[in-house]
Motif scaffolding. Structure first.
Motif, PDB file in Angstrom:
ATOM      1  N   ASN A  32       0.536   5.671  -0.312  1.00 62.31           N
ATOM      2  CA  ASN A  32      -0.412   6.792  -0.358  1.00 62.31           C
ATOM      3  C   ASN A  32       0.285   8.131  -0.600  1.00 62.31           C
ATOM      4  O   ASN A  32      -0.298   9.187  -0.365  1.00 62.31           O
ATOM      5  CB  ASN A  32      -1.252   6.846   0.920  1.00 62.31           C
TER       6      ASN A  32
ATOM      7  N   LYS B 102      -4.735  11.564   2.231  1.00 64.00           N
ATOM      8  CA  LYS B 102      -5.364  10.364   1.687  1.00 64.00           C
ATOM      9  C   LYS B 102      -5.605   9.332   2.769  1.00 64.00           C
ATOM     10  O   LYS B 102      -6.592   8.590   2.733  1.00 64.00           O
ATOM     11  CB  LYS B 102      -4.488   9.778   0.585  1.00 64.00           C
TER      12      LYS B 102
ATOM     13  N   TYR C 187       0.855  -1.181   0.000  1.00 69.71           N
ATOM     14  CA  TYR C 187       0.000   0.000   0.000  1.00 69.71           C
ATOM     15  C   TYR C 187       0.890   1.231   0.000  1.00 69.71           C
ATOM     16  O   TYR C 187       1.847   1.336   0.785  1.00 69.71           O
ATOM     17  CB  TYR C 187      -0.919   0.024   1.224  1.00 69.71           C
TER      18      TYR C 187
ATOM     19  N   GLU D  67      -6.973   4.195   2.109  1.00 69.65           N
ATOM     20  CA  GLU D  67      -8.040   4.115   1.123  1.00 69.65           C
ATOM     21  C   GLU D  67      -7.997   2.743   0.472  1.00 69.65           C
ATOM     22  O   GLU D  67      -6.966   2.328  -0.059  1.00 69.65           O
ATOM     23  CB  GLU D  67      -7.880   5.220   0.078  1.00 69.65           C
TER      24      GLU D  67
ATOM     25  N   LYS E 289     -12.527   4.731   3.056  1.00 69.61           N
ATOM     26  CA  LYS E 289     -11.396   5.602   3.346  1.00 69.61           C
ATOM     27  C   LYS E 289     -11.419   5.967   4.827  1.00 69.61           C
ATOM     28  O   LYS E 289     -12.477   6.246   5.383  1.00 69.61           O
ATOM     29  CB  LYS E 289     -11.473   6.871   2.493  1.00 69.61           C
TER      30      LYS E 289
END
Length: 554
Positions: A295, A421, A293, A424, A529
């Motif tokens: 972001n 962010k 992940y 998410e 999110k």
């Protein structure tokens, strides 16, 4: 102390002419409404013996396990409790004092029940008000339970004015049937052993770990218990039996320090196997082999979010170890304080039964620590049939888990909430759902004065771009657990570090999930999110948030 001997207690085939035997049927009711579909209680009694059983037991139609009671009135009212686990397994105990434990107060006034004149007596048992009505008209003694057995024949038992056991029929019989009167045991035990065996027979126990170490060691050895991340994660495959609808399930972890003095993040988790790649693959092959992940903060976080083809772990329970419980108890003494010797963490996990029932599953425990002594834990899953849980029939979809259970195996802390962010995740919902919920666990970390551990921060959850829920997770009850924290740091103002309020956790507690209602969702792609205003680092100190979420739906 367990003692084994054989008791033969039989009714003689001949009866004295003056001796009469009776069969009394009882019905239970609550607030004067008869309990539906009940197995009526039966009492058989004469001058020598009283038997408390039920209609189905006496007809050999009862399901196992079941319990019966016998009073031998020829031998100073010995009270036998007999528990049948199966047709071939039974256990019994003798209680010579139970009939005299409750002091009964005789009251004035009489009433008729089934045509017999009854007198009243009252007592209190475990703060419950008990009223019984008994008769001496039949010259026999007996009752549907132990209360009032020696006053006469109890025809009504009334608890707190609303819960009753009332005689509905009295039959004079030639003798007590041998099917319920003959005793032939070879396994009589003390009362505590009996009660423990009876209690444990009522639910399913799935042992997972027993006194296992979770510690930091260069090359941990695995056997039936798998060890990863330098021994800070333990994992075991267990078989869960088929579970009936409506059952409830609990995980229970017992933890004590084996040398580590600090409060640590812990997690009980289960490997999700609903997709091709699992977290177990990353544990075996390295967490960097799991989906990453990103972001925008320049870092990569492996294995934390659901993707097409990979599922993060189900987090069954988030817990936090206290400061040095058990191992350091004798090193720190305070007047009028006795330290606890272990912590018991127990949580309802019924919503996960649908992905456990009838399967072999991997269940693990993580405690982040760098100590060679570490922590000692025991873990079991208990399943309790016959309840009314609405969660057991739910489907569960793991979405994210940022608790870095492979911390010592290279899985980084979840510091990505520093970016707008945040977290998410886009996922595919396989079917239309109604009343879907997000099971959300959140705890903030950053263990200095301005770190997120000690600063309240609002959590916001968005679904498909719309605000679904927001709240500020915060615990103000940490001082309640002082006696679990023998080596917690102490301050000049008289407070202990373990007293301080924190972002949804305390040393020595479980963090409860939030169940967030997301409404009805159509099958297909959706995005969840999570935004949290993560604090800025100070020097080498940094804040992070451990959040886990799975969807629960019908």
């Amino acid at each position: 102390m367990k003692y084994i001997f054989i008791i033969f207690f039989t009714i003689l085939s001949f009866q004295l002419a003056a001796q009469h035997s009776y069969k009394i049927s009882y019905t239970s009711s609550y607030n004067n409404k008869v309990t539906p579909n009940q197995d009526p209680l039966l009492v058989y009694t004469n001058k020598d013996q009283t038997v408390i059983t039920s209609a189905k037991i006496s007809e050999a139609k009862a399901s196992y396990p079941y319990e019966t009671f016998y009073i031998d009135r020829k031998q100073t009212d010995l009270y036998y409790r007999i528990y049948n686990f199966s047709a071939r397994k039974e256990i019994a105990t003798i209680d010579a004092d139970i009939l005299n434990k409750n002091v009964l107060e005789l009251k004035d006034g009489t009433r008729k029940i089934l045509g017999y004149t009854c007198k009243k007596a009252i007592t209190s048992i475990n703060s419950n008000s008990i009223e019984i009505w008994y008769t001496n008209d039949l010259s026999v003694k007996g009752a549907p339970n132990e209360v009032g057995q020696n006053l006469g024949l109890v025809l009504e038992y009334n608890r707190n004015g609303n819960s009753k056991i009332t005689a509905t029929q009295i039959e004079k019989i030639k003798s007590i049937p041998s099917t319920v009167s003959e005793l032939n045991f070879s396994n009589i035990v003390d009362g505590l052993t009996y009660q423990d065996a009876v209690w444990k027979s009522r639910f399913i126990q799935v042992p997972i770990f027993k006194d296992e170490l979770i510690n930091f060691i260069d090359q941990p050895k695995s056997d039936s218990v798998l060890r990863f991340a330098s021994g800070t994660v333990i994992l075991r495959k267990v078989k869960v039996p088929e579970i009936k609808n409506g059952s409830q399930a609990f995980v229970e972890l017992v933890q004590k320090s084996n040398g580590d003095a600090y409060d640590r993040t812990g997690s009980v988790f289960m490997i999700a196997v609903d997709q091709k790649q699992t977290f177990l693959d990353g544990m075996k092959n390295g967490v960097q082999t799991l989906p990453l992940y990103e972001n925008g903060n320049g870092k990569q976080y492996p294995g934390m979010i659901r993707t097409d083809g990979y599922s993060p772990v189900y987090e069954l329970m988030r817990f936090f170890t206290p400061f040095g419980i058990n191992h350091f108890n004798k090193r720190v003494t305070l007047k009028n304080k006795t330290w606890q010797d272990s912590v018991i963490y127990r949580q309802d996990v019924s919503e996960f039964l649908s992905v456990m029932s009838g399967k072999e599953v991997y269940i693990g425990t993580y405690i982040g620590n760098y100590d060679k002594g570490g922590h000692q834990v025991s873990l079991e899953l208990t399943i309790h049939p016959g309840g009314e849980s609405k969660m057991a029939s739910k489907k569960v979809l793991p979405i994210f888990n940022t608790t870095n259970v492979m911390e010592m195996g290279g899985q980084d802390y979840a510091t990505f909430f520093s970016e707008e962010k945040g977290l998410e995740v886009t996922f595919n919902l396989p079917e239309d759902t109604k009343n879907i919920q997000l099971r959300y666990i959140t705890t903030g970390h950053g263990g200095w004065g301005n770190g997120d551990e000690f600063v309240p921060k609002e959590n916001k959850i968005f679904l498909d771009g719309q605000m679904a829920f927001k709240f500020t997770p915060w615990r103000t009850d940490c001082g309640s657990y002082r006696l679990y924290n023998p080596v917690s740091g102490n301050f000049k103002n008289g407070l202990s570090s373990s007293d301080l309020s924190r972002s949804n956790w305390c040393p020595g507690t479980v963090t409860n999930p939030n169940y967030i209602n997301l409404g009805d969702l159509k099958a297909g792609k959706h995005t969840i999110k999570v935004q949290i205003p993560q604090g800025e680092p100070e020097g080498t100190s940094f804040s992070f948030w451990n959040v886990s979420g799975c969807l629960i739906y019908n």
